[in-house]
Design an enzyme around this catalytic site. Structure first.
Site, short mmCIF file in Angstrom:
data_model
loop_
_atom_site.label_atom_id
_atom_site.label_comp_id
_atom_site.label_asym_id
_atom_site.label_seq_id
_atom_site.Cartn_x
_atom_site.Cartn_y
_atom_site.Cartn_z
N GLY A 108 -11.56 -2.27 -32.54
CA GLY A 108 -10.56 -1.82 -33.39
C GLY A 108 -9.50 -2.66 -33.64
N GLY A 130 -15.57 -0.92 -39.98
CA GLY A 130 -16.71 -1.26 -39.48
C GLY A 130 -17.83 -1.72 -40.27
CG ASP A 131 -19.63 1.38 -42.14
OD1 ASP A 131 -20.39 1.29 -41.21
OD2 ASP A 131 -19.09 2.60 -42.69
N GLY A 182 -9.75 -6.45 -32.39
CA GLY A 182 -10.75 -7.70 -32.74
C GLY A 182 -12.09 -7.25 -32.48
#
Length: 315
Positions: A222, A251-252, A225
């Protein structure tokens, strides 16, 4: 080419609200419809980066047809697996103060023939693939071992696998040695069965996943890093972000950035961090194009801040 596999795709409807009042009639101030699912988002991010991708996904009913049409409109090649069930529809309620409430449907059940056709479609489409990215939850009819089977088949065909899933599906797939796994902090904590309070805790957990079979671990922490732990060592990456608009799909986007940069080593980690940082500066699930990236804001180092407390500890 990066092939993505999304076993449980969705049609995502997002409604913008001034405020969510339970039990009241709430009038939306805006709405949008997007193709959803983690693998679908990776394909969208790869396309935004100017690279070729093919998205394999089971599709059924009117929502499935709309998902295919939306992806086609974005220039994404789709390899659909027709199913008798109906592709799930998810709802997101975005309030003006930034609070996001998501309602995710369970998705259809696939028949034995549809499950085998899904695997066969991946096999047929993988001949030109540099990577296969297998992402997201499994529909109710797929056993947790399904990803393990897919990893084994991909390796038999000589194709590298990146896996982004969680729970029993992740743990069972590790025995087939996926080349990269990409958990977030919560998924990493769940996999090792204990809370993570520091960056050092996350490093130790990633090393344990490697002991269980992962070739490399790309862990999203998150706002704290990202980590890359592989045979060559451990690297920590972070980026300066002045304002966060939405973390949906970040995240994707990071996984896509990692793979388009080769999927190996600190340069690929830097690309992952740059793509993730760019994604959170954009609205909704919009994926960044090259002009949105700010490589100068990214720092990657082998001097990992092990004692740094995570701003959002994972339990």
């Amino acid at each position: 080419m990066i092939l993505t596999v999304t076993p449980n795709p969705s049609l995502d409807r997002t409604y913008e609200l001034p405020r969510l009042d339970r039990g009241e009639v709430v009038r939306a101030t805006g709405e949008r419809v997007d193709p959803g699912g983690k693998g679908v988002n990776v394909s969208r991010a790869v396309t935004a980066a100017g690279r070729r991708t093919v998205a394999v996904l089971p599709l059924g009913g009117a929502p499935g047809a709309l998902v295919a049409d939306l992806l086609d409109a974005q220039g994404i090649e789709v390899a659909p697996v027709p199913i008798a069930g109906v592709t799930r529809s998810n709802i997101a309620l975005a309030e003006a103060d930034g609070v996001l409430t998501k309602i995710n449907a369970p998705g259809p059940e696939l028949t034995a023939a549809e499950r085998e056709l899904l695997l066969e479609t991946v096999r047929r489409q993988s001949h030109d693939a540099d990577w296969i990215a297998c992402c997201g939850s499994l529909p109710r009819s797929l056993a947790p071992s399904w990803y393990a089977d897919l990893v084994a088949r991909a390796h038999t065909a000589g194709v590298r696998i990146a896996l982004d899933t969680s729970g029993p599906a992740l743990l069972q797939a590790l025995r087939e040695r996926p080349d990269v796994v990409k958990p977030n902090a919560e998924e990493l904590a769940e996999a090792v069965g204990r809370p993570l309070g520091t960056v050092g805790d996350a490093v130790k957990a990633a090393e344990e996943l490697r002991e269980l079979g992962a070739g490399a671990v790309l862990a999203s922490l998150g706002a704290d890093g990202q980590l890359l732990v592989d045979d060559a060592g451990t690297w920590y990456g972070n980026a300066r972000v002045d304002a966060v608009r939405s973390n949906v799909g970040a995240g994707d986007s990071s996984l896509a950035g990692f793979l388009v940069a080769g999927g190996v080593g600190p340069a690929a980690l830097a690309s992952a961090v740059a793509h993730g940082a760019a994604a959170v500066r954009l609205p909704g699930s919009v994926m960044p194009v090259p002009g949105d990236l700010d490589p100068a804001a990214v720092t990657v180092t082998a001097e990992v801040p092990l004692d740094r407390a995570l701003r959002e500890p994972a339990s």
